[in-house]
Design a protein around this motif. Sequence first.
Motif: not given
Length: 219
Positions: A94-97, A102-109, A69-77, A174-180
């Motif tokens: 959104y690009a960072g998200a 998709f960092a775990n391709e071929p099975a995005p988490r 959470r904290d890393a995500g908040a820093d990136a968002m700021r 939505a990006l999180a769920v749909r990527s998974r």
Amino acid sequence: MSETKARGRPRSFDPETALNQAREVFWDAGYAASSLDELSAAMQMNRPSVYAAFGDKEALYLKTLEGYRDAGADAMRAALDPERPLAEGLREVYAGALALYFANEPAPRGCFLIGTAATEAVRNDRVRGTFRGSLALFDALLEERFRIARKNGEIHAKADPVMLARIADSIMFALAVRSRSGESRADLEALADAGVAMICGTPAKGGRKPKRSRPPRSG
């Protein structure tokens, strides 16, 4: 030398590295299915050392959620810096998200927070509190940027920063769920771009429409 001694706390013990290693286990398997043996092996620590450094399994999991959470908040700021245009900042969020999802391709988490905490929050009050607080933090960061955008004329003068923040966050969820679920990165990039265009009242950059996905056949 015994295995216990070999896998005790390393001399160069780094709490952040150990938490990142534990997060990978939780991210792959979820909280309930992640065993202490798997966690301690990934962290290269024995159980007593894990307990001493981080507490029990629940406490360890909560710490991994908080770090994410904290890393995500820093990136968002950083992305939503008012010195840059609102649309540009949202696109970077959104690009960072997507890069993370998709960092775990071929099975995005997808998203670690949403992918694991949303399930565990049903029966765990502490996880629910951390999950809800994390979403509230992301909402607040977006809301602050939308208030600045309204003041600067980047969005309509009567736009509601609170609702816009929730909409912007909902796109990210939505990006999180749909990527998974297996949707392509290109389709989700198009979704993110359309979301920015809708929020900011600007034309979408790509204009690409996602392919229609067919429901799985039954039987």
